[in-house]
Design a protein around this motif. Structure first.
Motif, PDB file in Angstrom:
ATOM      1  N   ALA A  27       0.851  -0.748  -0.054  1.00  0.00           N
ATOM      2  CA  ALA A  27       0.131   0.197  -0.141  1.00  0.00           C
ATOM      3  C   ALA A  27       0.761   1.687   0.122  1.00  0.00           C
ATOM      4  O   ALA A  27       0.500   2.210  -0.456  1.00  0.00           O
ATOM      5  CB  ALA A  27      -0.884   0.149   0.833  1.00  0.00           C
ATOM      6  N   ASP A  30       0.807   1.588  -3.926  1.00  0.00           N
ATOM      7  CA  ASP A  30       0.154   2.160  -4.588  1.00  0.00           C
ATOM      8  C   ASP A  30      -0.657   2.842  -4.731  1.00  0.00           C
ATOM      9  O   ASP A  30      -0.532   2.973  -5.156  1.00  0.00           O
ATOM     10  CB  ASP A  30      -0.718   0.692  -3.704  1.00  0.00           C
ATOM     11  N   ILE A  31      -0.001   3.769  -3.156  1.00  0.00           N
ATOM     12  CA  ILE A  31      -0.904   5.631  -3.103  1.00  0.00           C
ATOM     13  C   ILE A  31      -0.270   6.471  -4.579  1.00  0.00           C
ATOM     14  O   ILE A  31      -0.858   7.003  -4.830  1.00  0.00           O
ATOM     15  CB  ILE A  31      -0.727   5.771  -1.862  1.00  0.00           C
ATOM     16  N   LYS A  34      -2.666   6.415  -7.298  1.00  0.00           N
ATOM     17  CA  LYS A  34      -3.928   6.585  -7.024  1.00  0.00           C
ATOM     18  C   LYS A  34      -3.405   8.092  -7.084  1.00  0.00           C
ATOM     19  O   LYS A  34      -3.443   8.765  -6.519  1.00  0.00           O
ATOM     20  CB  LYS A  34      -4.061   6.490  -5.629  1.00  0.00           C
ATOM     21  N   TYR A  36      -5.215  11.996  -6.194  1.00  0.00           N
ATOM     22  CA  TYR A  36      -4.552  12.658  -4.345  1.00  0.00           C
ATOM     23  C   TYR A  36      -6.085  13.266  -3.793  1.00  0.00           C
ATOM     24  O   TYR A  36      -6.489  13.342  -3.991  1.00  0.00           O
ATOM     25  CB  TYR A  36      -3.998  13.557  -5.309  1.00  0.00           C
ATOM     26  N   ARG A  37      -5.817  12.654  -2.354  1.00  0.00           N
ATOM     27  CA  ARG A  37      -6.815  13.306  -1.761  1.00  0.00           C
ATOM     28  C   ARG A  37      -6.312  13.956  -1.026  1.00  0.00           C
ATOM     29  O   ARG A  37      -5.167  14.247   0.036  1.00  0.00           O
ATOM     30  CB  ARG A  37      -6.721  11.570  -0.609  1.00  0.00           C
ATOM     31  N   THR A  80     -10.946  13.023  -3.697  1.00  0.00           N
ATOM     32  CA  THR A  80     -10.168  13.586  -4.429  1.00  0.00           C
ATOM     33  C   THR A  80     -10.801  15.448  -4.635  1.00  0.00           C
ATOM     34  O   THR A  80     -12.137  15.066  -4.655  1.00  0.00           O
ATOM     35  CB  THR A  80     -10.511  12.800  -5.794  1.00  0.00           C
ATOM     36  N   ARG A 155       4.144   8.068   6.225  1.00  0.00           N
ATOM     37  CA  ARG A 155       2.837   8.895   5.768  1.00  0.00           C
ATOM     38  C   ARG A 155       1.360   7.595   5.776  1.00  0.00           C
ATOM     39  O   ARG A 155       1.813   6.619   6.571  1.00  0.00           O
ATOM     40  CB  ARG A 155       3.368   8.275   3.627  1.00  0.00           C
ATOM     41  N   ILE A 157      -2.084   6.796   5.337  1.00  0.00           N
ATOM     42  CA  ILE A 157      -2.948   5.958   3.619  1.00  0.00           C
ATOM     43  C   ILE A 157      -4.753   5.445   4.534  1.00  0.00           C
ATOM     44  O   ILE A 157      -3.996   4.174   5.573  1.00  0.00           O
ATOM     45  CB  ILE A 157      -1.946   4.501   3.179  1.00  0.00           C
ATOM     46  N   ASN A 158      -5.339   5.821   3.881  1.00  0.00           N
ATOM     47  CA  ASN A 158      -6.697   5.340   4.580  1.00  0.00           C
ATOM     48  C   ASN A 158      -6.504   5.926   6.172  1.00  0.00           C
ATOM     49  O   ASN A 158      -6.985   4.563   6.305  1.00  0.00           O
ATOM     50  CB  ASN A 158      -7.114   4.704   3.922  1.00  0.00           C
ATOM     51  N   ARG A 173       4.931  11.923  -0.954  1.00  0.00           N
ATOM     52  CA  ARG A 173       3.732  12.367  -1.500  1.00  0.00           C
ATOM     53  C   ARG A 173       3.791  13.621   0.135  1.00  0.00           C
ATOM     54  O   ARG A 173       4.279  13.793   0.997  1.00  0.00           O
ATOM     55  CB  ARG A 173       2.285  11.327  -0.745  1.00  0.00           C
ATOM     56  N   ASP A 176       4.131  13.903   3.971  1.00  0.00           N
ATOM     57  CA  ASP A 176       4.985  12.322   4.001  1.00  0.00           C
ATOM     58  C   ASP A 176       6.383  13.109   4.935  1.00  0.00           C
ATOM     59  O   ASP A 176       6.578  14.050   5.159  1.00  0.00           O
ATOM     60  CB  ASP A 176       5.836  11.625   3.027  1.00  0.00           C
TER      61      ASP A 176
END
Length: 185
Positions: A27, A30-31, A34, A36-37, A80, A155, A157-158, A173, A176
């Motif tokens: 993950a 993987d982010i 994807k 950007y959030r 997003t 970082r 993530i979710n 990102r 981070d």
């Protein structure tokens, strides 16, 4: 013979421990592919075409919201920019504008944080395409004791905080935290 075997085993373990690279969770990388959030401290440029009074820059606050005229607080954290556009459009349609055309873009990403064996540890602006090496250069470079082939990046993530040891050429990102370890030799 036995002591020689013990010595070789100890040397092998020492070299393995100092190798510096351990595979981060999947993950973690993987982010990077994807969308950007959004999160706290992102600065957004919101444009509602034909509505000059609504066009402005808005900062995502600590609670994850932006405050807009007419519609008030709008949740932005975890969305997003396209999802936020849709949310603002729907709120404006609900009794304020007939057919709003909304555009949202990130004006300024949240900063990255550089710590450890760097000349000037601190928070620095994120630039698209930034690598750990770029962030370290922004922080004044490595100290003489800095480990220069890999770093630890933390970082979120979710909602989960994930750390990994990666080469300095790895991308970072917004948000981070990059930690440069002290080298032993």
């Amino acid at each position: 013979m036995f002591t020689r075997l013990i010595a070789v085993l100890c040397l092998a373990l020492t070299v393995a421990a100092c190798s510096g690279y351990r595979q981060p969770p999947t993950a973690f990388h993987d982010i990077l592919t994807k969308p950007y959030r959004l999160d706290s401290s992102d600065v957004l440029r919101v444009i509602v075409f034909g509505q000059q009074d609504l066009n402005n820059t808005y900062t995502v606050d600590q609670a994850g919201y932006i405050a807009m005229p007419l519609i008030g607080s709008v949740a932005a954290r975890g969305l997003t920019v396209r999802e936020l556009e849709s949310q603002i459009t729907n709120r404006l349609k609900n009794g304020y504008l007939r057919d709003p055309d909304v555009s949202v873009e990130v004006a300024t990403y949240r900063p990255v944080f550089v710590m450890g064996e760097v000349t000037n540890a601190g928070q620095y602006p994120y630039v698209a395409g930034m690598t750990a090496q770029n962030a370290i250069a922004t922080a004044g470079g490595f100290t003489p004791r800095g480990q220069q082939n890999s770093v630890d990046i933390t970082r979120q993530i979710n909602g989960e905080v994930i750390s990994g040891r990666v080469p300095i050429t790895d991308p970072v990102r917004p948000g981070d935290t990059i930690y440069v370890r002290e080298r032993f030799f």
